[in-house]
Design a protein around this motif. Structure first.
Motif, PDB file in Angstrom:
ATOM      1  N   CYS A  42      -3.005-189.816  -6.862  1.00 16.63           N
ATOM      2  CA  CYS A  42      -2.122-189.112  -7.791  1.00 16.63           C
ATOM      3  C   CYS A  42      -1.769-190.005  -8.978  1.00 16.63           C
ATOM      4  N   GLU A  64      -0.035-188.554  -1.031  1.00 12.29           N
ATOM      5  CA  GLU A  64      -0.455-187.160  -0.819  1.00 12.29           C
ATOM      6  C   GLU A  64      -1.360-187.097   0.413  1.00 12.29           C
ATOM      7  N   ASN A  88       5.554-185.702   3.465  1.00  8.64           N
ATOM      8  CA  ASN A  88       6.324-185.262   2.300  1.00  8.64           C
ATOM      9  C   ASN A  88       7.343-186.330   1.927  1.00  8.64           C
ATOM     10  N   TRP A  89       7.776-186.320   0.679  1.00  7.87           N
ATOM     11  CA  TRP A  89       8.784-187.295   0.261  1.00  7.87           C
ATOM     12  C   TRP A  89      10.155-186.654   0.065  1.00  7.87           C
ATOM     13  N   CYS A 162       2.213-183.595  -2.766  1.00  9.46           N
ATOM     14  CA  CYS A 162       2.792-183.956  -4.061  1.00  9.46           C
ATOM     15  C   CYS A 162       2.324-183.016  -5.175  1.00  9.46           C
ATOM     16  N   TYR A 306       9.528-181.687  -7.592  1.00  7.32           N
ATOM     17  CA  TYR A 306       8.656-181.470  -6.418  1.00  7.32           C
ATOM     18  C   TYR A 306       8.435-179.977  -6.184  1.00  7.32           C
TER      19      TYR A 306
END
Length: 376
Positions: A42, A64, A88-89, A162, A306
């Motif tokens: 990314c 990702e 996931n963040w 992402c 996001y």
């Protein structure tokens, strides 16, 4: 028992990445170790390398990702070894003011792993977006693992972690694109292309793709754009109005994040229309507008974080749509590469040559016809 695995780090600003040995501790309370199968490259990873996000080097790059849970720590519920997950963040806390107001997609206190992964000399690593997934196995907070249908190919599924989620969510969640709406997307890289796919999925009747490159516009058409505009030769504001009966689209999504593109979105939309900013500006960028124009044009000016997603809600749904053939995640995988080819992938990002290069760490997860280093 702690493990030593290979991973990709950025040791200092603008330095070439390094493939090094990394110590991964056993998961502590609320944590999980995940065997990474695939991870997209990314633009955010490149920003880490460039020092544009911070100077907490060395960074463990990659975020990702999709993979298999290997082990979990004390107190972890609803997650167990063998689960197939997308990382996931936004591991929501459930207790901050956004969560308490029923808006967990805005969670202001998301969880990351408490323990640190380290180099063999004990140097602590800063994982990109709290994940760090250019690595054979990574340590994350259990809430960063979202279970999805294991039939989904990791190289495609991980992209929801992402960029693709950011674009899809900008259209569906933030922009509230609905059936019959007209939409324009400025910037047709990975995020913008996902916004086009999301608008199509939501039932938009007219989807206008705007970019500087015809090659990207052709890709946009394959993902659902009904009209394309090359803004090197056409005023995009005038083009948006001309293609919508003189009014402008209901929703305009800026996937570039520059003052000039945001102004195009602001003035190109219909009266009372919506502007969604999902492209990320730099700290130095500013916008100046007549306040009367802000008042007089009405509507909504939104930023999309996001894709305003809630991973536990959105990821399984989108993977189901992918498996039904309704969401073309495979189209975003331009190439599948090895973990030693990250720097080459960064050069392709700089040149706008790919939607996504995807690092495949588990060969059993590779697409049979994928050839390393070539368009898939």
């Amino acid at each position: 028992m702690p493990q030593q695995v290979k991973g990709v780090i950025a040791r200092s600003k603008d330095a070439p990445t390094e493939l090094v040995t990394i110590n991964v501790p056993d998961p502590g309370p609320g944590e999980a170790v995940v065997k990474v199968q695939a991870c997209g490259v990314c633009f955010t990873d490149l920003h880490y390398v460039q020092g544009a996000i911070g100077d907490d080097f060395p960074y463990l790059l990659g975020h990702e990702a999709a993979g298999i849970v290997e082990s979990v720590g004390e107190g972890v519920r609803d997650l167990e070894p063998g689960d197939y997950v997308i990382l996931n963040w936004r591991a929501v806390c459930g207790t901050c003011r956004a969560c308490r107001r029923g808006r967990p997609w805005y969670c202001f206190s998301t969880f990351n792993a408490t323990q640190k992964m380290t180099l063999t000399d004990g140097t602590e690593l800063s994982p990109a977006l709290g994940i760090g997934a250019f690595i054979e196995k990574t340590l994350v907070a259990a809430g960063q693992c979202t279970k999805v249908d294991p039939a989904a190919r990791p190289a495609a599924a991980g992209l929801l972690g992402c960029g693709v989620m950011a674009g899809l969510g900008a259209a569906i969640n933030t922009g509230n694109v609905g059936r019959g709406d007209s939409v324009a997307v400025i910037g047709c890289g990975g995020v913008g292309s996902a916004a086009i796919a999301g608008s199509r999925l939501a039932g938009a009747s007219k989807i206008i793709a705007i970019d500087l490159e015809d090659r990207k516009l052709e890709t946009a058409k394959s993902l659902g754009a009904t009209h394309t505009v090359n803004s090197t030769s056409v005023d995009p504001v005038e083009a948006m109005r001309e293609l919508t009966g003189g009014f402008g689209p209901d929703v305009v999504i800026d996937a570039v994040g520059r003052p000039e593109t945001w102004k195009q979105a602001f003035y190109g939309r219909d009266l009372a229309g919506t502007v969604v900013l999902v492209g990320v500006p730099t700290p130095q960028m500013t916008v100046e507008l007549p306040l009367l124009d802000v008042f007089g044009r009405g509507g909504s000016l939104k930023s999309s974080w996001y894709g305003d997603c809630l991973p536990e809600r959105d990821f399984p749904m989108l993977i189901d749509l992918y498996l039904q053939g309704r969401l073309p995640l495979d189209a975003f995988v331009t190439e599948e590469i090895g973990i030693d080819a990250v720097d080459a992938a960064f050069e392709k990002i700089r040149g706008g040559l790919v939607l996504r290069s995807v690092v495949v760490l588990d060969e059993s997860a590779a697409r049979p016809d994928a050839v390393e280093g070539q368009h898939a």
